[in-house]
Write a protein that holds these residues in place. Sequence first.
Motif, PDB file in Angstrom:
ATOM      1  N   GLN A 214       0.853  -1.194   0.000  1.00  0.00           N
ATOM      2  CA  GLN A 214       0.000   0.000   0.000  1.00  0.00           C
ATOM      3  C   GLN A 214       0.883   1.237   0.000  1.00  0.00           C
ATOM      4  O   GLN A 214       1.767   1.378   0.842  1.00  0.00           O
ATOM      5  CB  GLN A 214      -0.925   0.001   1.210  1.00  0.00           C
ATOM      6  CG  GLN A 214      -2.088  -0.981   1.082  1.00  0.00           C
ATOM      7  CD  GLN A 214      -3.066  -0.864   2.236  1.00  0.00           C
ATOM      8  OE1 GLN A 214      -2.728  -1.201   3.363  1.00  0.00           O
ATOM      9  NE2 GLN A 214      -4.261  -0.377   1.956  1.00  0.00           N
ATOM     10  N   VAL A 215       0.636   2.109  -0.954  1.00  0.00           N
ATOM     11  CA  VAL A 215       1.454   3.294  -1.155  1.00  0.00           C
ATOM     12  C   VAL A 215       0.533   4.513  -1.141  1.00  0.00           C
ATOM     13  O   VAL A 215      -0.593   4.457  -1.664  1.00  0.00           O
ATOM     14  CB  VAL A 215       2.208   3.207  -2.502  1.00  0.00           C
ATOM     15  CG1 VAL A 215       3.084   4.426  -2.724  1.00  0.00           C
ATOM     16  CG2 VAL A 215       3.047   1.938  -2.545  1.00  0.00           C
TER      17      VAL A 215
ATOM     18  N   PRO B  68       1.656   7.128 -10.232  1.00  0.00           N
ATOM     19  CA  PRO B  68       2.306   7.712 -11.411  1.00  0.00           C
ATOM     20  C   PRO B  68       1.440   8.738 -12.142  1.00  0.00           C
ATOM     21  O   PRO B  68       1.965   9.596 -12.852  1.00  0.00           O
ATOM     22  CB  PRO B  68       2.606   6.497 -12.288  1.00  0.00           C
ATOM     23  CG  PRO B  68       1.703   5.413 -11.800  1.00  0.00           C
ATOM     24  CD  PRO B  68       1.551   5.665 -10.331  1.00  0.00           C
ATOM     25  N   TYR B  69       0.114   8.671 -11.964  1.00  0.00           N
ATOM     26  CA  TYR B  69      -0.777   9.632 -12.610  1.00  0.00           C
ATOM     27  C   TYR B  69      -1.463  10.538 -11.581  1.00  0.00           C
ATOM     28  O   TYR B  69      -2.598  10.959 -11.766  1.00  0.00           O
ATOM     29  CB  TYR B  69      -1.818   8.888 -13.441  1.00  0.00           C
ATOM     30  CG  TYR B  69      -1.199   7.961 -14.462  1.00  0.00           C
ATOM     31  CD1 TYR B  69      -0.356   8.442 -15.460  1.00  0.00           C
ATOM     32  CD2 TYR B  69      -1.422   6.589 -14.403  1.00  0.00           C
ATOM     33  CE1 TYR B  69       0.250   7.591 -16.378  1.00  0.00           C
ATOM     34  CE2 TYR B  69      -0.825   5.729 -15.319  1.00  0.00           C
ATOM     35  CZ  TYR B  69       0.015   6.236 -16.305  1.00  0.00           C
ATOM     36  OH  TYR B  69       0.613   5.381 -17.206  1.00  0.00           O
ATOM     37  N   TRP B  70      -0.753  10.805 -10.513  1.00  0.00           N
ATOM     38  CA  TRP B  70      -1.314  11.630  -9.443  1.00  0.00           C
ATOM     39  C   TRP B  70      -1.781  12.990  -9.943  1.00  0.00           C
ATOM     40  O   TRP B  70      -2.848  13.463  -9.576  1.00  0.00           O
ATOM     41  CB  TRP B  70      -0.296  11.797  -8.319  1.00  0.00           C
ATOM     42  CG  TRP B  70      -0.562  12.950  -7.390  1.00  0.00           C
ATOM     43  CD1 TRP B  70       0.197  14.039  -7.206  1.00  0.00           C
ATOM     44  CD2 TRP B  70      -1.694  13.103  -6.514  1.00  0.00           C
ATOM     45  NE1 TRP B  70      -0.363  14.885  -6.295  1.00  0.00           N
ATOM     46  CE2 TRP B  70      -1.537  14.323  -5.844  1.00  0.00           C
ATOM     47  CE3 TRP B  70      -2.812  12.336  -6.248  1.00  0.00           C
ATOM     48  CZ2 TRP B  70      -2.442  14.800  -4.915  1.00  0.00           C
ATOM     49  CZ3 TRP B  70      -3.731  12.801  -5.307  1.00  0.00           C
ATOM     50  CH2 TRP B  70      -3.543  14.018  -4.659  1.00  0.00           C
TER      51      TRP B  70
ATOM     52  N   THR C  19      -7.831  14.984   0.532  1.00  0.00           N
ATOM     53  CA  THR C  19      -9.293  14.928   0.669  1.00  0.00           C
ATOM     54  C   THR C  19      -9.904  15.070  -0.719  1.00  0.00           C
ATOM     55  O   THR C  19      -9.405  15.793  -1.581  1.00  0.00           O
ATOM     56  CB  THR C  19      -9.819  16.043   1.584  1.00  0.00           C
ATOM     57  OG1 THR C  19      -9.380  17.324   1.085  1.00  0.00           O
ATOM     58  CG2 THR C  19      -9.296  15.868   3.008  1.00  0.00           C
ATOM     59  N   TRP C  20     -10.990  14.334  -0.914  1.00  0.00           N
ATOM     60  CA  TRP C  20     -11.687  14.355  -2.192  1.00  0.00           C
ATOM     61  C   TRP C  20     -13.111  14.848  -1.971  1.00  0.00           C
ATOM     62  O   TRP C  20     -13.753  14.495  -0.968  1.00  0.00           O
ATOM     63  CB  TRP C  20     -11.744  12.958  -2.804  1.00  0.00           C
ATOM     64  CG  TRP C  20     -10.419  12.276  -2.972  1.00  0.00           C
ATOM     65  CD1 TRP C  20      -9.785  11.478  -2.068  1.00  0.00           C
ATOM     66  CD2 TRP C  20      -9.566  12.329  -4.113  1.00  0.00           C
ATOM     67  NE1 TRP C  20      -8.591  11.022  -2.560  1.00  0.00           N
ATOM     68  CE2 TRP C  20      -8.425  11.540  -3.834  1.00  0.00           C
ATOM     69  CE3 TRP C  20      -9.643  12.966  -5.362  1.00  0.00           C
ATOM     70  CZ2 TRP C  20      -7.389  11.365  -4.741  1.00  0.00           C
ATOM     71  CZ3 TRP C  20      -8.622  12.786  -6.267  1.00  0.00           C
ATOM     72  CH2 TRP C  20      -7.505  12.001  -5.966  1.00  0.00           C
TER      73      TRP C  20
ATOM     74  N   ASP D 135      -7.083   7.021   0.001  1.00  0.00           N
ATOM     75  CA  ASP D 135      -5.851   7.650   0.495  1.00  0.00           C
ATOM     76  C   ASP D 135      -4.597   6.972  -0.040  1.00  0.00           C
ATOM     77  O   ASP D 135      -3.507   7.546   0.015  1.00  0.00           O
ATOM     78  CB  ASP D 135      -5.810   7.616   2.028  1.00  0.00           C
ATOM     79  CG  ASP D 135      -6.967   8.363   2.654  1.00  0.00           C
ATOM     80  OD1 ASP D 135      -7.365   9.399   2.092  1.00  0.00           O
ATOM     81  OD2 ASP D 135      -7.470   7.905   3.697  1.00  0.00           O
ATOM     82  N   ASP D 136      -4.738   5.748  -0.506  1.00  0.00           N
ATOM     83  CA  ASP D 136      -3.580   5.018  -1.008  1.00  0.00           C
ATOM     84  C   ASP D 136      -4.001   4.102  -2.136  1.00  0.00           C
ATOM     85  O   ASP D 136      -5.174   4.024  -2.497  1.00  0.00           O
ATOM     86  CB  ASP D 136      -2.913   4.221   0.121  1.00  0.00           C
ATOM     87  CG  ASP D 136      -3.903   3.376   0.911  1.00  0.00           C
ATOM     88  OD1 ASP D 136      -4.827   2.813   0.273  1.00  0.00           O
ATOM     89  OD2 ASP D 136      -3.764   3.259   2.136  1.00  0.00           O
TER      90      ASP D 136
END
Length: 282
Positions: free
Chosen positions: A104-105, A111-113, A130-131, A159-160
């Motif tokens: 979990q990262v 890579p497409y943050w 937060t979304w 979150d990950d």
Amino acid sequence: MIYGNPQIHIDDDHTDRIGIRTLVLSQIWQPSRWPLSLAELDEEKPDVPAVPGGVMFIGEQTRRTSGVLRTTWTFEGINGDGKSVTFKDRSNSVDYSFEPGFSQVPITRHPYWSTLKTKFGAQLTDNQVTWPEYIPASDSSGPVVGDDQGKANPMLGQDDFVRMEGTYSFRYAATTLGAALAGVGKIATSLPGRAPSFPRRNWLKAPSPWQRRGPVLEITEVYWLSGEGGWPAEIYSDKEKSGDSGTSNPFDGSFPTGDDPGAGFAGSLGPTEINDGRIVNL
């Protein structure tokens, strides 16, 4: 005390994939009387048997069974006379493996943050993401078009993410630790054996576990797979920086004189032979 001429039994004699040999011999014998002290038993038990060159005496065990005693001797080393290379070294070992896994990262390392952040309206405050509950309206240059605006946000609560990672291991035998110590903590430009290849990723060399096996060293080089984009060269570059030698390990792969008096060798492990039960340099 040994009556007659009891045979020495070969309990185990096997050589593994990199040429490390394990030899186990035993002999049945009977003491002159019972009881005997440990010192008296040590005097009466059989001597360590002669073995081929290339293996080293590791230890022994004596057990009582059916009214007699059985002494077992264990040897480790390599096949052959101890002079020629009969093991698999770093250049020709076939003992390598890849162990994949997931971890979990944080979503910010996706890579497409940047695209996710813009499309789904992420807010980053004190490293906390937060979304919004619904997909926000996009500006004229944004990627959201059509009917996405106002729909439930699929990123809400995310979150990950799960990222594929892995460890590549390469096991071999050698007489020094030189190659195993080189480049630890740095990006590896080439790997021994046949490591798998992944687009947009590279490998970081980890410390190598090792142990002495008779007159040679059993070494396992370990490499960690990066995420997409690779390990940051600014942190893990294998290039030397000003004032930095590129290594912080004070151990150069050789053994100091007298490191193992019982083994009778000094310096790095070179060609060896058995001499009165001891490994000595040739």
